[in-house]
Every structure is written in structure tokens, then in C-alpha cells.
Write an enzyme that holds these catalytic residues in place. Structure first.
Site, PDB file in Angstrom:
ATOM      1  N   LYS A 227       3.789   4.930  14.814  1.00 45.35           N
ATOM      2  CA  LYS A 227       3.680   5.123  13.367  1.00 45.35           C
ATOM      3  C   LYS A 227       2.553   6.108  13.039  1.00 45.35           C
ATOM      4  CE  LYS A 227       3.143   2.090   9.277  1.00 45.35           C
ATOM      5  NZ  LYS A 227       2.950   0.672   8.901  1.00 45.35           N
TER       6      LYS A 227
ATOM      7  N   SER B 255       5.633  -1.249   5.412  1.00 46.16           N
ATOM      8  CA  SER B 255       5.353   0.167   5.472  1.00 46.16           C
ATOM      9  C   SER B 255       5.840   0.832   6.752  1.00 46.16           C
ATOM     10  CB  SER B 255       3.844   0.399   5.320  1.00 46.16           C
ATOM     11  OG  SER B 255       3.123  -0.172   6.400  1.00 46.16           O
TER      12      SER B 255
ATOM     13  N   SER C 141       4.496  -5.529   6.834  1.00 49.25           N
ATOM     14  CA  SER C 141       4.922  -4.174   7.179  1.00 49.25           C
ATOM     15  C   SER C 141       5.626  -4.022   8.519  1.00 49.25           C
ATOM     16  CB  SER C 141       3.725  -3.216   7.127  1.00 49.25           C
ATOM     17  OG  SER C 141       3.318  -3.032   5.802  1.00 49.25           O
TER      18      SER C 141
END
Length: 476
Positions: free
Chosen positions: A82, A157, A181
Site C-alpha cells: 500500500k 482505506s 481499513s
């Protein structure tokens, strides 16, 4: 299986075959990159391709194996990272235009741990601005799409991670979770994850210029999203290897001692003031039946103080965010993220001053209540969301949209607040008017017993199967 279809293999299958020499790391990585180049243009899940360096690393792994070097547990497994975590030489932009040139000087601990285990990073995945939404869109890289269709948000997220791994771009996808997330993207895309408990995975970004707030340090954790629950047992032992840069890391083994007798599982459909959708109820029933068939002792329970923990926990997090992040959000954030934060503050009025400190202290009380509860029920099967997953940008649609996205997510952020592990696993594919929609359930575990939640996820998956083949048939 032809080389071009190697992207379909789980991480466990890939590692077994590359280690045995049935396939090369190069073949596994080439197949994942080809899949990425085929499906990612429509998804925008991976926003930085690392194809060139990934191929070079795979070749180096093949040479090392040929020269007699031992293979790591993730030898040749394609993974993604990420974009809010440091990877040497890459921008840790966190979806913020103003941070697009913030180049990491070194790897975060989890990146080193994955590389040391033999994994190959093929790309970096998208996140919303500041990694603080349950949807994934930002002015720097744009919107990530859900491979099931545009009727569904990819979650956030770690939305890029969830979309990527579901679509076959890598067998494992790194993500992180401060309020859901990892689990929002797992639920949105019909894949599986474990949100580790506090202190399990070492965390640190070498590019950081200041330490995170104390509550963020306590609530935020690093983890992996996978298509197969068994892949978490393969990969998480590498993720949790200690690193001296995280002084609060807990150096425990991944698997704890076996429990005596059948494991008791508390079972609840409680969603408080939010209506429980029939398909979510059915998913919970299917998961419960799978656990009973696997030998678990499932009993209906009333979870202690969940609503208070969730609401007070999120108000406390918003208090810290307002104190420590507000200036950056207003100076560097888009109008969209500023409006989202305005709605956060409206629905979860931030604690401030002495009251904020008091509520941070009260975390220990809530954690103690649940510790006592989990002494009887080492696992708890719960809803994740009361309704099937929401559409893109639902959290930007005023009070009603925010209530659906975050208001109903009590089972998500409450577990962060008290630092407990929580797995998220698909139980069914709902045929809804808007389109096919995965429905995941959550399994909360005792502190330090992520392995028990993964075991239960495997039991559910063994009876109900994964959703991968159904998705890939749709995608073509």
C-alpha cells in the site's frame, strides 16, 4: 496449468511449487504481472507498477535457489504494498498530492519481513487521502474500482489492496487498519483478512518526521489481504518478525497453545439501531453452521458494551485526529476529504482536552470487559456491516451516507479501539438488484490469538468456498 494461469494460484500453492522447483519464481511473477497489466487499467488498484524490479528480483531468487540457497516461506510469491507504507526509493504519498515526492529512504519493517521471506513486490496499491476513508479515491491517483462492478465501492482505506488481490493481481496484498481499513476492502471485494491485534506486526515508516498520536499507535495495525484463509497462516508468521525500530512490538509466536475441548464461539446478530439485512443474516447463519460442522461449540451471546465502545472509541479517535491532523487536512487535503472530515466530526463529536485524556484512559476498562468475556468465548462470530456493501462515494453523501458507511460499522472500529484481532471472511455472494455483492462476516479473537480466528476462517471457507472463481468467470 499453463504458465499464463499461474496468477490463479494461492500464495501457499505458489510457494510450494517454487520451492519444489515445479515452477520458477520468474514464471510466477511474470504471470502476476501479465494479469496486472490486463485487468488493472479498468480497476486502478495498483498505482505504481514495479514490474521491472520484480522481474529482476524473481530472477535473483531463481539463481539463489539453483545455487543451493534455502528458500523462504514466501519464495516467489507476488505481493503488493500500500502506498502509505515506506518502500525504499518509492513515494509514500498516502494519496495526497502534496506528498507525491516524499521518497522513502528505507523499507518499513513489514516490507523487509516480506522480502526476507522471499516475496516479490510487483506494485503499490491505492488508498484515499490520508488513508482515512472507507472508500478509495484521491486527486493524485484517482478512483479504484471494485472488480465485482461499479455498484460497489472497493472499500478503504486499503481499497487498492482488496481490489488487486481479488482480481488476481498478486496472491497477497499488504494493507493496514485503524478503524476497518483491512476489513472494509476484504468485505467489499469478497476476500479474507485478519486485522492483527495491537503490537503484533512491527510498524515504522523511516520517512516520518514525527511520531503518530498515541491512540493511532494503539489502534492502527499492519496486515495482509488474501484470497485464501490458509494463506494467512503461511504469510503472517513472516509479517510478525520482530524489528528493533518498533520498541512496542510483541515478539510472540504466530500460533498459541491448543485450547482444551471444543472451542466456544459466541454468536451474535446484534446491530443495535441499524436494521440487519436478510442476506447478512443468512451469511451469519451459514458461517455459524460451518463452524458447528467443524466441531466448534457455538452459543448465542450478548456482546458486552459494544455500542458504547464503538461510539466512544471513534469519538476519541476523532479527538486525536482533530488535534494532530486537522492542520494538514485543511492545508493539503481536497475539498472532498475536508467535507468527509466535517461529517465525521458531526456524527462523532470529537472529545477534547481533559475529556479526551479520560476517554483514552477508559480504553483499558473496555479492553478488560472484553478480556473477561473472551475468557469464556475465545472467538465471537459477528456481523461486519449490518447491510451489504455500499456504493462508491457513499460517505460523501451527507449525514445519511456517513451513517450507512461509518455509523453502522460499530463492529469494525470497536475492535481497533480495544486492540483485539478480528478476521473477515466471505460467507456468500448475494444476488442483489444492483449486482452481485459479497457478504463477509467477522470473527473476533482473544488477544494474541489471531491464529484461532484464521482457523475459524478456514473452517468457514472449507464449507462455503472462496468467491474467486465466480469473480474471475465474470471478469473473463
Amino acid at each position: 496449468m499453463s504458465n499464463k494461469d499461474l496468477w490463479r494460484l494461492s500464495a501457499t500453492e505458489t510457494a510450494a511449487r517454487t520451492t519444489a522447483g515445479d515452477i520458477t519464481a520468474t514464471a510466477a511473477v511474470d504471470a502476476a504481472i501479465a494479469r496486472m497489466e490486463t485487468v488493472n487499467p479498468a480497476l486502478n488498484a495498483v498505482v505504481v507498477s514495479l514490474a521491472e524490479s520484480a522481474r529482476a528480483r524473481a530472477a535473483a531468487l531463481d539463481k539463489a535457489r539453483a545455487d543451493g540457497a534455502p528458500c523462504g516461506p514466501l519464495h516467489g510469491v507476488p505481493v503488493t504494498i500500500k502506498i502509505n507504507v515506506d518502500q525504499a526509493g518509492e513515494a509514500t504519498s498516502n494519496g495526497v498530492v502534496a506528498l507525491k515526492d516524499m521518497i522513502a529512504p528505507a523499507n518499513a519493517p513489514l516490507v523487509d519481513n516480506l522480502l526476507n521471506a522471499g516475496a516479490v513486490v510487483i506494485g503499490r496499491t491505492n488508498t484515499p487521502e490520508f488513508s482515512f476513508r472507507a472508500d478509495t479515491d484521491n486527486p493524485l491517483h484517482g478512483r479504484t474500482r471494485n472488480p465485482w462492478g461499479d455498484h460497489l465501492s472497493p472499500g478503504g482505506s486499503s481499497g487498492g489492496a482488496g481490489s488487486a488481490v481479488a482480481a488476481g493481481i498478486g496472491a497477497l496484498a499488504h494493507g493496514n487498519d485503524i478503524g476497518g481499513s483491512l476489513r472494509f476492502p476484504a468485505a467489499a471485494n469478497g476476500v479474507v483478512t485478519i486485522k492483527p491485534g495491537m503490537g503484533r506486526v512491527p510498524a515504522y515508516n523511516p520517512s516520518q518526521t514525527a511520531e503518530r498520536g498515541m491512540l493511532s499507535q494503539a489502534m492502527s495495525v499492519q496486515g495482509l489481504i488474501a484470497r485464501s484463509a490458509a494463506d494467512l497462516h503461511l504469510s503472517m508468521p513472516s509479517m510478525i518478525r520482530t524489528d528493533p525500530r518498533d520498541p512496542y512490538h510483541v515478539p510472540l509466536d504466530w500460533k498459541g497453545a491448543p485450547l482444551d475441548g471444543p472451542i466456544k464461539v459466541g454468536f451474535t446478530k446484534e446491530t443495535y439501531e441499524f436494521d440487519l439485512h436478510p442476506e447478512v443474516s443468512r451469511a451469519l447463519d451459514l458461517a455459524r453452521d460451518a463452524l458447528v460442522d467443524a466441531g466448534y461449540q457455538v452459543e448465542e451471546v450478548e456482546p458486552p458494551m459494544l455500542r458504547e465502545i464503538g461510539i466512544e472509541g471513534y469519538r476519541t479517535l476523532m479527538g486525536e485526529a482533530k488535534a494532530l491532523m486537522e492542520a494538514d487536512i485543511r492545508a493539503k487535503g481536497s475539498a472532498t476529504i475536508q467535507a468527509v472530515f466535517d461529517e465525521y466530526y458531526a456524527q462523532f463529536p470529537p472529545y477534547e482536552g481533559t475529556e479526551l485524556l479520560q476517554m483514552m484512559a477508559k480504553r483499558s476498562y473496555y479492553a478488560r470487559v472484553w478480556s473477561e468475556f473472551l475468557a469464556t468465548y475465545p472467538l465471537v462470530l459477528t456481523p461486519f456491516l449490518p447491510q451489504p456493501f455500499f456504493r462508491p462515494d457513499r460517505d460523501t453523501e451527507g449525514a445519511e451516507g456517513m451513517r450507512e458507511v461509518m455509523g453502522g460499522s460499530l463492529w469494525s472500529y470497536s475492535m481497533n479501539y480495544i486492540g483485539l484481532p478480528a478476521a473477515n471472511v466471505p460467507a456468500l455472494l448475494a444476488d442483489l438488484p444492483a449486482g452481485p455483492t459479497p457478504v463477509n462476516v467477522q470473527i473476533v479473537a482473544r488477544r494474541w490469538r489471531e491464529d484461532l480466528a484464521v482457523d475459524a476462517s478456514i473452517a468457514i471457507e472449507s464449507r462455503l468456498d472462496t468467491l474467486s472463481e465466480a469473480l474471475w468467470s465474470r471478469m473473463g
